[in-house]
Scaffold this active site. Structure first.
Site, PDB file in Angstrom:
ATOM      1  NE  ARG A   1      49.663  27.280  59.692  1.00 13.78           N
ATOM      2  CZ  ARG A   1      49.590  27.543  58.390  1.00 13.78           C
ATOM      3  NH1 ARG A   1      48.474  28.020  57.871  1.00 13.78           N
ATOM      4  NH2 ARG A   1      50.614  27.335  57.603  1.00 13.78           N
TER       5      ARG A   1
ATOM      6  NE  ARG B   1      48.542  32.017  59.860  1.00 15.79           N
ATOM      7  CZ  ARG B   1      48.831  31.666  58.600  1.00 15.79           C
ATOM      8  NH1 ARG B   1      48.177  32.200  57.595  1.00 15.79           N
ATOM      9  NH2 ARG B   1      49.796  30.809  58.360  1.00 15.79           N
TER      10      ARG B   1
ATOM     11  NE  ARG C   1      53.398  26.908  49.954  1.00 14.16           N
ATOM     12  CZ  ARG C   1      52.285  27.053  50.659  1.00 14.16           C
ATOM     13  NH1 ARG C   1      51.163  26.522  50.256  1.00 14.16           N
ATOM     14  NH2 ARG C   1      52.312  27.743  51.778  1.00 14.16           N
TER      15      ARG C   1
ATOM     16  NE  ARG D   1      54.873  28.881  56.810  1.00 11.86           N
ATOM     17  CZ  ARG D   1      53.834  29.454  57.396  1.00 11.86           C
ATOM     18  NH1 ARG D   1      53.934  29.925  58.623  1.00 11.86           N
ATOM     19  NH2 ARG D   1      52.703  29.561  56.755  1.00 11.86           N
TER      20      ARG D   1
ATOM     21  CE  LYS E   1      48.933  31.295  49.704  1.00  9.57           C
ATOM     22  NZ  LYS E   1      49.919  31.905  50.618  1.00  9.57           N
TER      23      LYS E   1
HETATM   24  P1  AMP Z   1      49.833  26.905  54.054  1.00 12.09           P
HETATM   25  O1  AMP Z   1      48.725  26.596  54.979  1.00 12.09           O
HETATM   26  O2  AMP Z   1      49.356  27.081  52.629  1.00 12.09           O
HETATM   27  O3  AMP Z   1      50.717  28.018  54.509  1.00 12.09           O
HETATM   28  O4  AMP Z   1      50.752  25.587  54.001  1.00 12.09           O
HETATM   29  C1  AMP Z   1      51.405  25.109  55.174  1.00 12.09           C
HETATM   30  C2  AMP Z   1      52.528  24.161  54.807  1.00 12.09           C
HETATM   31  O5  AMP Z   1      51.987  23.036  54.087  1.00 12.09           O
HETATM   32  C3  AMP Z   1      53.607  24.722  53.891  1.00 12.09           C
HETATM   33  O6  AMP Z   1      54.582  25.468  54.594  1.00 12.09           O
HETATM   34  C4  AMP Z   1      54.157  23.449  53.282  1.00 12.09           C
HETATM   35  O7  AMP Z   1      54.975  22.760  54.212  1.00 12.09           O
HETATM   36  C5  AMP Z   1      52.900  22.613  53.089  1.00 12.09           C
HETATM   37  N1  AMP Z   1      52.290  22.864  51.761  1.00 12.09           N
HETATM   38  C6  AMP Z   1      51.077  23.437  51.508  1.00 12.09           C
HETATM   39  N2  AMP Z   1      50.850  23.524  50.188  1.00 12.09           N
HETATM   40  C7  AMP Z   1      51.948  23.001  49.584  1.00 12.09           C
HETATM   41  C8  AMP Z   1      52.341  22.826  48.230  1.00 12.09           C
HETATM   42  N3  AMP Z   1      51.550  23.221  47.217  1.00 12.09           N
HETATM   43  N4  AMP Z   1      53.547  22.248  48.000  1.00 12.09           N
HETATM   44  C9  AMP Z   1      54.338  21.845  48.983  1.00 12.09           C
HETATM   45  N5  AMP Z   1      54.062  21.993  50.287  1.00 12.09           N
HETATM   46  C10 AMP Z   1      52.865  22.570  50.596  1.00 12.09           C
END
Ligand code: AMP
Length: 207
Positions: free
Chosen positions: A153, A122, A88, A164, A13
């Site tokens: 990360r 990653r 999400r 996740r 994404k």
């Molecule tokens: P990402 O970088 O999109 O993989 O997001 C990393 C982490 O941020 C996720 O595993 C969640 O803990 C939090 N997060 C990001 N976007 C959301 C969302 N829309 N709703 C809830 N938690 C989020």
């Protein structure tokens, strides 16, 4: 065009949203990046979000809904935007309807084994958001774009990655049906190279 990128963590994404941002000249709005920036800046939001992110859990709906609503009200979103990582949950999608009109929800689809391989290899740049895979870095440890040090990360470690994916399957995957019913869903199978997948993304968007 107001675009949502759906897909499991590691489906690409962020990578495709960034490329599209440059091509379409509209902002990529990544809730993950916004939350990580808040953690780095040690703001109240960051401090409250950190434990969820580190554990691979979702940050509570009301928190992310608030930051997205505020962000979409900014001037640079007037001509469109790409939502990367939001919504999400179905509750987030319902809330989004109240303050945005979405044109397309693009689902990036990838088998679980590829996702696990991608996430555990990653490396990211916390300064500019650049994303790499160790297999293509040849030992390099800094970001090609800005020179900052690349890091893994905390939530890309094997234990958290599995959680996740479980969270994705339980809470986020239902959005595929949700946007199908809304008549907004397009699915792109991301099995090729980044360039091939990007071409498929652009084709799905009629670009
Ligand atoms: P990402 O970088 O999109 O993989 O997001 C990393 C982490 O941020 C996720 O595993 C969640 O803990 C939090 N997060 C990001 N976007 C959301 C969302 N829309 N709703 C809830 N938690 C989020």
């Amino acid at each position: 065009m107001n675009i949502i990128f759906l897909g499991a963590p590691g489906a690409g994404k962020g990578t495709h949203a960034q490329r599209l941002m440059h091509k379409m000249n509209i902002p990529q709005i990544s809730t993950g990046d916004m939350l990580r920036a808040a953690i780095k800046a040690e703001t109240e939001l960051g401090l409250s979000a950190k434990r969820y992110i580190d554990a691979g859990e979702l940050v509570p709906d009301e928190v992310v809904i608030g930051i997205v609503e505020e962000r979409l009200a900014q001037e640079d979103c007037k001509n469109g935007y790409i939502l990367d990582g939001f919504p999400r949950t179905v509750a987030q999608a319902e809330a989004l309807k109240g303050f945005a009109t979405i044109d397309v929800a693009l689902n990036l689809s990838l088998p679980d084994e590829m996702i696990i391989r991608r996430l555990s290899g990653r490396r990211v740049c916390l300064k500019c958001g650049g994303t790499y895979h160790i297999s293509s870095l040849n030992g390099r440890e800094d970001c090609e774009a800005c020179g900052d040090k690349l890091v893994q990360r905390k939530d890309d470690t094997p234990e958290t990655v599995q959680n996740r994916l479980n969270v994705y399957n339980a809470q986020t995957a239902p959005l595929i049906d949700y946007y199908e019913k809304e008549g907004l869903l397009k699915t792109v199978e991301c099995l090729g190279t980044v360039d091939e997948n990007q071409a498929a993304v652009e084709k799905a968007l009629n670009l």
